[in-house]
Write a protein that holds these residues in place. Structure first.
Motif, PDB file in Angstrom:
ATOM      1  N   UNK A   1      21.572 -16.306   9.436  1.00  0.00           N
ATOM      2  CA  UNK A   1      22.963 -16.358   8.983  1.00  0.00           C
ATOM      3  C   UNK A   1      23.702 -15.106   9.441  1.00  0.00           C
ATOM      4  N   UNK A   2      24.929 -15.299   9.887  1.00  0.00           N
ATOM      5  CA  UNK A   2      25.759 -14.180  10.311  1.00  0.00           C
ATOM      6  C   UNK A   2      26.081 -13.275   9.126  1.00  0.00           C
ATOM      7  N   UNK A   3      26.035 -11.967   9.364  1.00  0.00           N
ATOM      8  CA  UNK A   3      26.325 -10.991   8.310  1.00  0.00           C
ATOM      9  C   UNK A   3      27.576 -10.197   8.655  1.00  0.00           C
ATOM     10  N   UNK A   4      28.457 -10.056   7.675  1.00  0.00           N
ATOM     11  CA  UNK A   4      29.637  -9.205   7.789  1.00  0.00           C
ATOM     12  C   UNK A   4      29.421  -7.989   6.905  1.00  0.00           C
ATOM     13  N   UNK A   5      29.483  -6.810   7.479  1.00  0.00           N
ATOM     14  CA  UNK A   5      29.363  -5.571   6.707  1.00  0.00           C
ATOM     15  C   UNK A   5      30.756  -5.035   6.415  1.00  0.00           C
ATOM     16  N   UNK A   6      31.021  -4.772   5.150  1.00  0.00           N
ATOM     17  CA  UNK A   6      32.285  -4.174   4.753  1.00  0.00           C
ATOM     18  C   UNK A   6      32.053  -2.698   4.434  1.00  0.00           C
ATOM     19  N   UNK A   7      32.595  -1.822   5.243  1.00  0.00           N
ATOM     20  CA  UNK A   7      32.511  -0.378   5.016  1.00  0.00           C
ATOM     21  C   UNK A   7      33.706   0.024   4.166  1.00  0.00           C
ATOM     22  N   UNK A   8      33.432   0.553   2.967  1.00  0.00           N
ATOM     23  CA  UNK A   8      34.495   0.807   1.992  1.00  0.00           C
ATOM     24  C   UNK A   8      34.453   2.273   1.550  1.00  0.00           C
ATOM     25  N   UNK A   9      35.204   3.173   2.198  1.00  0.00           N
ATOM     26  CA  UNK A   9      35.267   4.569   1.740  1.00  0.00           C
ATOM     27  C   UNK A   9      35.984   4.660   0.400  1.00  0.00           C
ATOM     28  N   UNK A  10      35.492   5.524  -0.474  1.00  0.00           N
ATOM     29  CA  UNK A  10      36.068   5.670  -1.822  1.00  0.00           C
ATOM     30  C   UNK A  10      36.296   7.144  -2.136  1.00  0.00           C
ATOM     31  N   UNK A  11      37.481   7.443  -2.594  1.00  0.00           N
ATOM     32  CA  UNK A  11      37.772   8.788  -3.101  1.00  0.00           C
ATOM     33  C   UNK A  11      38.690   8.642  -4.305  1.00  0.00           C
ATOM     34  N   UNK A  31      33.168 -18.582   2.772  1.00  0.00           N
ATOM     35  CA  UNK A  31      32.820 -18.084   4.106  1.00  0.00           C
ATOM     36  C   UNK A  31      31.341 -18.348   4.395  1.00  0.00           C
ATOM     37  N   UNK A  32      31.013 -18.859   5.568  1.00  0.00           N
ATOM     38  CA  UNK A  32      29.614 -19.161   5.884  1.00  0.00           C
ATOM     39  C   UNK A  32      28.761 -17.917   6.122  1.00  0.00           C
ATOM     40  N   UNK A  33      29.386 -16.752   6.275  1.00  0.00           N
ATOM     41  CA  UNK A  33      28.644 -15.530   6.569  1.00  0.00           C
ATOM     42  C   UNK A  33      28.179 -14.857   5.281  1.00  0.00           C
ATOM     43  N   UNK A  34      27.130 -14.068   5.408  1.00  0.00           N
ATOM     44  CA  UNK A  34      26.648 -13.248   4.294  1.00  0.00           C
ATOM     45  C   UNK A  34      27.402 -11.921   4.313  1.00  0.00           C
ATOM     46  N   UNK A  35      27.782 -11.434   3.129  1.00  0.00           N
ATOM     47  CA  UNK A  35      28.579 -10.216   3.032  1.00  0.00           C
ATOM     48  C   UNK A  35      27.714  -9.063   2.562  1.00  0.00           C
ATOM     49  N   UNK A  36      27.788  -7.966   3.295  1.00  0.00           N
ATOM     50  CA  UNK A  36      27.119  -6.727   2.926  1.00  0.00           C
ATOM     51  C   UNK A  36      28.187  -5.690   2.582  1.00  0.00           C
ATOM     52  N   UNK A  37      28.091  -5.107   1.379  1.00  0.00           N
ATOM     53  CA  UNK A  37      29.064  -4.123   0.930  1.00  0.00           C
ATOM     54  C   UNK A  37      28.458  -2.725   1.064  1.00  0.00           C
ATOM     55  N   UNK A  63      24.567  -8.008  -1.826  1.00  0.00           N
ATOM     56  CA  UNK A  63      24.010  -6.999  -0.912  1.00  0.00           C
ATOM     57  C   UNK A  63      24.918  -5.767  -0.951  1.00  0.00           C
ATOM     58  N   UNK A  64      24.601  -4.859  -1.855  1.00  0.00           N
ATOM     59  CA  UNK A  64      25.440  -3.678  -2.076  1.00  0.00           C
ATOM     60  C   UNK A  64      24.645  -2.420  -1.733  1.00  0.00           C
ATOM     61  N   UNK A  65      25.284  -1.551  -0.969  1.00  0.00           N
ATOM     62  CA  UNK A  65      24.750  -0.224  -0.699  1.00  0.00           C
ATOM     63  C   UNK A  65      25.761   0.803  -1.207  1.00  0.00           C
ATOM     64  N   UNK A  66      25.257   1.848  -1.832  1.00  0.00           N
ATOM     65  CA  UNK A  66      26.120   2.910  -2.344  1.00  0.00           C
ATOM     66  C   UNK A  66      25.633   4.237  -1.774  1.00  0.00           C
ATOM     67  N   UNK A 307      22.955  10.767  -3.195  1.00  0.00           N
ATOM     68  CA  UNK A 307      22.316   9.571  -3.739  1.00  0.00           C
ATOM     69  C   UNK A 307      22.567   8.395  -2.799  1.00  0.00           C
ATOM     70  N   UNK A 308      21.561   7.555  -2.696  1.00  0.00           N
ATOM     71  CA  UNK A 308      21.674   6.389  -1.826  1.00  0.00           C
ATOM     72  C   UNK A 308      21.047   5.196  -2.538  1.00  0.00           C
ATOM     73  N   UNK A 309      21.859   4.218  -2.893  1.00  0.00           N
ATOM     74  CA  UNK A 309      21.391   3.045  -3.615  1.00  0.00           C
ATOM     75  C   UNK A 309      21.422   1.822  -2.719  1.00  0.00           C
ATOM     76  N   UNK A 310      20.312   1.120  -2.640  1.00  0.00           N
ATOM     77  CA  UNK A 310      20.296  -0.197  -2.015  1.00  0.00           C
ATOM     78  C   UNK A 310      19.080  -0.938  -2.545  1.00  0.00           C
ATOM     79  N   UNK A 311      18.921  -2.183  -2.176  1.00  0.00           N
ATOM     80  CA  UNK A 311      17.963  -3.051  -2.844  1.00  0.00           C
ATOM     81  C   UNK A 311      16.510  -2.708  -2.549  1.00  0.00           C
ATOM     82  N   UNK A 312      16.233  -2.067  -1.428  1.00  0.00           N
ATOM     83  CA  UNK A 312      14.859  -1.750  -1.087  1.00  0.00           C
ATOM     84  C   UNK A 312      14.384  -0.453  -1.721  1.00  0.00           C
ATOM     85  N   UNK A 313      15.336   0.468  -1.915  1.00  0.00           N
ATOM     86  CA  UNK A 313      14.972   1.784  -2.451  1.00  0.00           C
ATOM     87  C   UNK A 313      16.171   2.311  -3.221  1.00  0.00           C
TER      88      UNK A 313
END
Length: 321
Positions: A1-11, A31-37, A63-66, A307-313
């Motif tokens: 499946x196609x993946x779309x990554x959304x890069x979201x800077x926050x301040x 949307x048929x694509x998988x979304x990565x935040x 699919x969230x990464x922080x 700090x780095x948060x994602x589903x694997x670690x």
């Protein structure tokens, strides 16, 4: 499946985090694509990171990464970090303040899917809701940049864009410390489609961009993507020297031929002040280039992750920088 990554800077976006995700979920529900935040907390002073932690725990199926910076490194560093951690075939950069509607991301994705000749879609504001002074300043910036730079800068083109994986990989090859993404996006090339978009009102918080920061950002663009200021300094120095020699010969000629004292104390003082001021400006131009070179040769990381948060670690120290 196609993946779309959304890069979201926050301040300082504590009030927008959950609303941003909900807006994206509504937009991409069909949307048929998988979304990565990929959220990047750029050293916020409020509770942005706490809200991102709550978001990460509240939506375990997303699919969230922080990425949490150790301090504020600036939006350029945040975008670079996001691109490094994005894994999708398509990657979009979008602000967390909800002024950039996620619906445009979906439209950019559909455009790239149906137009394989294009590698990137960039959004630009057709009508800016800003003061006349700020509009004039930005218009002057683009005129000057296109006049002195070897690459083309499209007026009002923003960081709000979507790119294919090849473009992301090309951007990540550029390791300069002083990053100016507007120039980097143009420098790497690729076929880009420019489309207008409308900016929505900010829901929560205040913008962190001031006139001083915009001026500093523009100065980084001049120094980072053109050596014309150095050439202008040389031309100005040569011109002033030429005029000075002409005036010197004229003064000596009057003294030899007419045999009288040459008046003009005010003129001499004015010339001294003018030449001294010009020298300081030229030294300042050289100093800007020298400062950029000084910081670049140190090879400090562009950012540091706390700090780095994602589903694997759930926690990692400085995974990529």
């Amino acid at each position: 499946m196609t993946t779309i990554s959304l890069v979201i800077p926050c301040y300082n976006e504590e009030g927008n985090i959950f609303e941003m995700l909900k807006a994206c979920q509504q937009t991409f529900s069909a949307c048929p694509a998988q979304i990565e935040y990929v959220f990047i907390n750029d050293g916020s002073k409020d509770k942005t990171f706490s809200e991102l932690q709550n978001l990460y725990q509240t939506y375990p199926n997303e699919q969230i990464k922080v990425i949490n910076f150790s301090r504020n490194f600036g939006k350029e560093a945040a975008m670079y970090a996001g691109l490094q951690h994005a894994t999708g075939e398509y990657t979009a950069i979008i602000d967390a303040d909800l002024q950039q509607d996620p619906k445009y991301v979906l439209e950019m994705f559909n455009f790239l899917e149906t137009n394989p000749d294009y590698d990137m879609v960039a959004c630009y504001q057709k009508e800016r809701r800003e003061s006349a002074l700020l509009k004039s300043f930005k218009r002057l910036f683009y005129v000057l940049m296109n006049a002195i730079s070897e690459i083309e800068f499209i007026a009002n083109a923003s960081d709000f864009r979507m790119m294919r994986r090849e473009v992301v990989d090309a951007i990540l090859q550029l390791k300069e410390s002083h990053r100016f993404s507007k120039g980097i996006f143009s420098w790497v090339g690729f076929e880009t489609y420019y489309r207008p978009y409308e900016v929505k009102d900010r829901q929560h918080g205040q913008t962190s961009w001031s006139f001083r920061k915009l001026f500093s950002y523009a100065l980084s663009g001049f120094v980072g993507f053109s050596t014309a200021p150095l050439k202008i300094a040389t031309l100005l120095g040569a011109s002033v020297s030429g005029v000075s020699f002409i005036y010197l010969f004229y003064t000596v000629w009057r003294w030899l031929v007419q045999g009288n004292d040459v008046p003009g104390f005010t003129t001499i003082v004015s010339l001294i002040l003018f030449s001294s001021g010009l020298q300081m400006i030229l030294i300042g131009i050289l100093g800007e280039y020298l400062a950029h070179t000084f910081l670049q040769v140190k090879e400090r990381p562009i950012y540091i992750v706390r700090d780095y948060l994602h589903r694997d670690k759930t926690l990692s120290t400085n995974p990529k920088n």
